[in-house]
Design a protein around this motif. Structure first.
Motif, PDB file in Angstrom:
ATOM      1  N   LEU A  87       0.777  -1.284  -0.009  1.00  0.00           N
ATOM      2  CA  LEU A  87      -0.005   0.019  -0.319  1.00  0.00           C
ATOM      3  C   LEU A  87       0.793   1.295  -0.411  1.00  0.00           C
ATOM      4  O   LEU A  87       0.616   2.427  -0.633  1.00  0.00           O
ATOM      5  CB  LEU A  87      -0.852   0.472   1.013  1.00  0.00           C
ATOM      6  CG  LEU A  87      -2.376  -1.001   0.858  1.00  0.00           C
ATOM      7  CD1 LEU A  87      -3.172   0.063  -0.265  1.00  0.00           C
ATOM      8  CD2 LEU A  87      -2.182  -2.018   0.841  1.00  0.00           C
ATOM      9  N   LEU A  91      -0.593   3.055  -3.482  1.00  0.00           N
ATOM     10  CA  LEU A  91      -1.421   3.906  -3.448  1.00  0.00           C
ATOM     11  C   LEU A  91      -1.407   5.037  -2.274  1.00  0.00           C
ATOM     12  O   LEU A  91      -1.348   6.177  -3.361  1.00  0.00           O
ATOM     13  CB  LEU A  91      -2.941   2.590  -2.654  1.00  0.00           C
ATOM     14  CG  LEU A  91      -3.788   3.980  -2.430  1.00  0.00           C
ATOM     15  CD1 LEU A  91      -4.590   3.714  -3.220  1.00  0.00           C
ATOM     16  CD2 LEU A  91      -5.080   2.822  -1.073  1.00  0.00           C
ATOM     17  N   ILE A  92      -0.739   4.889  -1.742  1.00  0.00           N
ATOM     18  CA  ILE A  92      -0.497   6.368  -0.504  1.00  0.00           C
ATOM     19  C   ILE A  92       0.753   6.526  -1.784  1.00  0.00           C
ATOM     20  O   ILE A  92       0.367   7.690  -1.273  1.00  0.00           O
ATOM     21  CB  ILE A  92       0.629   5.588   0.581  1.00  0.00           C
ATOM     22  CG1 ILE A  92      -1.163   4.673   1.248  1.00  0.00           C
ATOM     23  CG2 ILE A  92       1.115   7.202   1.517  1.00  0.00           C
ATOM     24  CD1 ILE A  92      -1.129   4.245   3.082  1.00  0.00           C
ATOM     25  N   ARG A  95      -1.319   8.837  -3.729  1.00  0.00           N
ATOM     26  CA  ARG A  95      -1.879  10.262  -3.618  1.00  0.00           C
ATOM     27  C   ARG A  95      -1.288  11.310  -2.819  1.00  0.00           C
ATOM     28  O   ARG A  95      -1.241  12.313  -2.756  1.00  0.00           O
ATOM     29  CB  ARG A  95      -3.038   9.326  -2.135  1.00  0.00           C
ATOM     30  CG  ARG A  95      -3.769   8.219  -2.303  1.00  0.00           C
ATOM     31  CD  ARG A  95      -4.177   8.042  -1.394  1.00  0.00           C
ATOM     32  NE  ARG A  95      -5.498   6.769  -1.310  1.00  0.00           N
ATOM     33  CZ  ARG A  95      -5.898   6.381   0.056  1.00  0.00           C
ATOM     34  NH1 ARG A  95      -5.922   6.781   0.975  1.00  0.00           N
ATOM     35  NH2 ARG A  95      -7.078   5.841  -0.578  1.00  0.00           N
ATOM     36  N   ARG A 105     -15.591  10.766  -0.022  1.00  0.00           N
ATOM     37  CA  ARG A 105     -16.097   9.547   0.518  1.00  0.00           C
ATOM     38  C   ARG A 105     -17.867  10.030   0.451  1.00  0.00           C
ATOM     39  O   ARG A 105     -17.989  10.700   1.165  1.00  0.00           O
ATOM     40  CB  ARG A 105     -15.275   8.940   1.156  1.00  0.00           C
ATOM     41  CG  ARG A 105     -14.697   8.356   1.153  1.00  0.00           C
ATOM     42  CD  ARG A 105     -13.604   7.491   1.552  1.00  0.00           C
ATOM     43  NE  ARG A 105     -12.181   6.995   1.155  1.00  0.00           N
ATOM     44  CZ  ARG A 105     -11.546   6.111   1.335  1.00  0.00           C
ATOM     45  NH1 ARG A 105     -11.697   5.741   2.610  1.00  0.00           N
ATOM     46  NH2 ARG A 105     -10.337   5.525   0.474  1.00  0.00           N
ATOM     47  N   ARG A 131     -11.861  13.598   3.023  1.00  0.00           N
ATOM     48  CA  ARG A 131     -10.610  12.691   4.061  1.00  0.00           C
ATOM     49  C   ARG A 131      -9.826  13.609   4.472  1.00  0.00           C
ATOM     50  O   ARG A 131      -9.373  13.476   2.781  1.00  0.00           O
ATOM     51  CB  ARG A 131     -10.999  11.770   4.760  1.00  0.00           C
ATOM     52  CG  ARG A 131      -9.330  10.697   4.565  1.00  0.00           C
ATOM     53  CD  ARG A 131      -9.859   8.809   4.365  1.00  0.00           C
ATOM     54  NE  ARG A 131      -8.624   8.892   4.954  1.00  0.00           N
ATOM     55  CZ  ARG A 131      -8.293   7.310   4.278  1.00  0.00           C
ATOM     56  NH1 ARG A 131      -8.413   6.655   3.205  1.00  0.00           N
ATOM     57  NH2 ARG A 131      -6.731   6.908   4.642  1.00  0.00           N
ATOM     58  N   TYR A 138      -0.551   9.728   8.331  1.00  0.00           N
ATOM     59  CA  TYR A 138      -0.286   8.555   7.237  1.00  0.00           C
ATOM     60  C   TYR A 138       1.147   9.290   6.445  1.00  0.00           C
ATOM     61  O   TYR A 138       1.432   9.153   5.449  1.00  0.00           O
ATOM     62  CB  TYR A 138      -1.363   8.657   6.263  1.00  0.00           C
ATOM     63  CG  TYR A 138      -2.557   7.744   6.017  1.00  0.00           C
ATOM     64  CD1 TYR A 138      -3.048   7.465   7.836  1.00  0.00           C
ATOM     65  CD2 TYR A 138      -3.007   6.854   5.042  1.00  0.00           C
ATOM     66  CE1 TYR A 138      -3.831   6.579   7.624  1.00  0.00           C
ATOM     67  CE2 TYR A 138      -3.734   5.672   5.696  1.00  0.00           C
ATOM     68  CZ  TYR A 138      -4.368   5.724   5.944  1.00  0.00           C
ATOM     69  OH  TYR A 138      -5.774   4.646   6.864  1.00  0.00           O
ATOM     70  N   ASP A 245     -10.857   7.781   7.859  1.00  0.00           N
ATOM     71  CA  ASP A 245     -10.252   6.200   7.124  1.00  0.00           C
ATOM     72  C   ASP A 245     -11.419   5.343   7.819  1.00  0.00           C
ATOM     73  O   ASP A 245     -12.068   4.302   7.158  1.00  0.00           O
ATOM     74  CB  ASP A 245      -9.144   5.253   7.059  1.00  0.00           C
ATOM     75  CG  ASP A 245      -8.863   4.298   7.212  1.00  0.00           C
ATOM     76  OD1 ASP A 245      -9.452   3.648   5.674  1.00  0.00           O
ATOM     77  OD2 ASP A 245      -8.524   3.375   7.805  1.00  0.00           O
ATOM     78  N   GLU A 277     -10.872   5.252  -6.920  1.00  0.00           N
ATOM     79  CA  GLU A 277     -11.183   4.399  -6.455  1.00  0.00           C
ATOM     80  C   GLU A 277     -11.848   3.821  -5.669  1.00  0.00           C
ATOM     81  O   GLU A 277     -12.805   4.148  -4.786  1.00  0.00           O
ATOM     82  CB  GLU A 277      -9.914   3.912  -6.161  1.00  0.00           C
ATOM     83  CG  GLU A 277     -10.096   5.230  -4.929  1.00  0.00           C
ATOM     84  CD  GLU A 277      -8.170   4.128  -4.183  1.00  0.00           C
ATOM     85  OE1 GLU A 277      -8.255   3.464  -3.477  1.00  0.00           O
ATOM     86  OE2 GLU A 277      -8.291   5.465  -3.181  1.00  0.00           O
ATOM     87  N   VAL A 279     -13.935   2.708  -2.519  1.00  0.00           N
ATOM     88  CA  VAL A 279     -13.135   2.616  -0.797  1.00  0.00           C
ATOM     89  C   VAL A 279     -12.771   0.902  -0.602  1.00  0.00           C
ATOM     90  O   VAL A 279     -11.474   0.499   0.193  1.00  0.00           O
ATOM     91  CB  VAL A 279     -14.527   2.649   0.508  1.00  0.00           C
ATOM     92  CG1 VAL A 279     -13.985   2.553   1.680  1.00  0.00           C
ATOM     93  CG2 VAL A 279     -14.303   4.277   0.115  1.00  0.00           C
TER      94      VAL A 279
END
Ligand code: NAD
Ligand code: IPM
Ligand code: MN
Length: 354
Positions: A87, A91-92, A95, A105, A131, A138, A245, A277, A279
């Motif tokens: 991840l 993904l991270i 972002r 979201r 968010r 993170y 999250d 994407e 969730v």
């Protein structure tokens, strides 16, 4: 013709299964519209790629993605590769590198969707969660000292910059302003004496620029309880990366389950591509069986149309999602049906035609 270049990272587990259906819907909607078209480039990145190449994406992966108009992602993570690698390295990174600081979201109970609370309705479950998506808990900052020794110490630092905190809160106010909604901030200043005290201060400061907007501020533990007991309190909600999250999975449960929870990782300035994407994750427990619910991935496509300035088209996709649930005939097992993933995608395409 408005041609949009889409980078597709289908990823792991059910990722490719749900993304296929999302792409069907994108193409169908583009054909119906007649002024927009999508060109897809598929990137094979993910856990299988990692097992072959020792990395989650190419070394210049971010450069390769930079010229796209949007990224459409399925899910990342699979047993066999530690989540902390898979991840964080895919993904991270995306972002963060693309400054997708808004994770939008929607938590909206559509007609026909199951709700686990008896008092839930499509009037009182209708929230927009913003968010923070680029820093906070993170940030990846920290240290692992004296690894394996008795004096071992681990630090995981939350990073809350003024710029990062202010811009995401302001974004929430801007949305609320357009939609005539309240804004709720969720934090935890009673325990996190630096980061969340700061967050609350910035929230107060920014709220002064929007004197007509009603605001609320809750501690995260109480907010989790209120979301279930009295969801109508929440309209536009802004919160930190980790709290967002967790609370958006609570929201997913309220609004029909993980198979219906959509998300958009936005760089509002459009300096970099935004990423759309579901969730949910790769769902290893049902992967490969053809029964994953593609509606979350399809709802993310609706968000993509909104983002490209085709809000009416986005709305039509959302209406088709609602219609398929009201019909109740072509649904995957998580929604009590026995349809397969591709049958749901095909039915959405048919409904768009009507
Ligand atoms: P998950 O979302 O993959 O699954 C949780 C539960 O929800 C499972 O029972 C699963 O079957 C169900 N579910 C999820 N999506 C569904 C769908 N579309 N249709 C029907 N049922 C669905 O979460 P997890 O099990 O905690 O994580 C699995 C892997 O995915 C881990 O590696 C995790 O790190 C990763 N993950 C990735 C993302 C992402 O890529 N954005 C998000 C969450 C988790
Ligand atoms: C999500 C996911 C990710 C997150 C994980 C997979 C890193 O749970 O998008 O909600 O925590 O942001
Ligand atoms: Mn999550």
């Amino acid at each position: 013709m408005n041609v949009k270049k889409i980078a597709v990272i289908a990823g792991d587990g059910i990722g490719p299964e749900v993304v296929n259906e999302g792409i069907k819907v994108m193409d169908k909607m583009a054909a119906l519209d007649g002024t927009i078209q999508f060109e897809y480039t598929y990137f094979p990145w993910g856990c299988e790629y990692y097992l072959k190449h020792g990395k989650m994406m190419d070394d210049d992966g971010i450069d390769q993605l930079a010229s796209f108009d949007a990224i459409y992602l399925g899910a990342v993570g699979y047993p066999g590769v530690p989540d902390s690698v898979s991840l964080r390295d895919l993904l991270i990174v995306i972002r963060k590198e693309f400054d997708q600081y808004v994770n939008l979201r929607p938590i909206k109970l559509l007609n026909g969707a199951p709700c686990p609370i008896h008092h839930g309705s499509n009037e009182n479950i209708n929230m927009t969660f913003i968010r923070e998506n680029s820093e906070g808990e993170y940030s990846g900052a920290g240290e692992w000292l004296y690894k394996g020794k008795p004096e071992e110490v681990v630090l995981q630092t939350g990073v809350f910059s003024r710029k990062g905190t202010e811009r995401v809160i302001r974004h929430a106010f801007e949305i609320a302003n357009k939609e005539n909604k309240t804004v709720t901030s969720i934090s935890k200043a009673n325990a996190l004496n630096y980061s969340m005290v700061f967050w609350d201060e910035v929230f107060k400061e920014v709220s002064k620029d929007y004197p007509n907007i009603t605001t609320y501020s809750y501690l995260v533990d109480a907010a989790a309880m209120h979301m279930i007991m009295d969801p109508a309190r929440f309209e536009v909600v802004v919160t930190s990366n980790l709290f967002g999250d967790i609370l958006t999975d609570v929201g997913a449960a309220l609004a029909g389950g993980m198979g219906l929870a959509a998300g958009a990782n936005l760089n509002p300035e459009k300096k970099y591509p935004s990423m759309f994407e579901p969730v949910h994750g790769s769902a290893p427990d049902i992967a490969g069986k053809g029964v994953a619910n593609p509606l979350a991935a399809i709802w993310s496509v609706s968000q993509m149309f909104d983002f490209f300035g085709y809000a009416n088209r986005g709305k039509e996709i959302l209406q088709a999602i609602e219609q398929i649930m009201v019909e109740g005939k072509v649904l995957t097992p998580d929604l009590g049906g026995n349809a397969r993933t591709d049958e749901v995608g095909d039915r959405i395409v048919q409904l768009l035609d009507q």
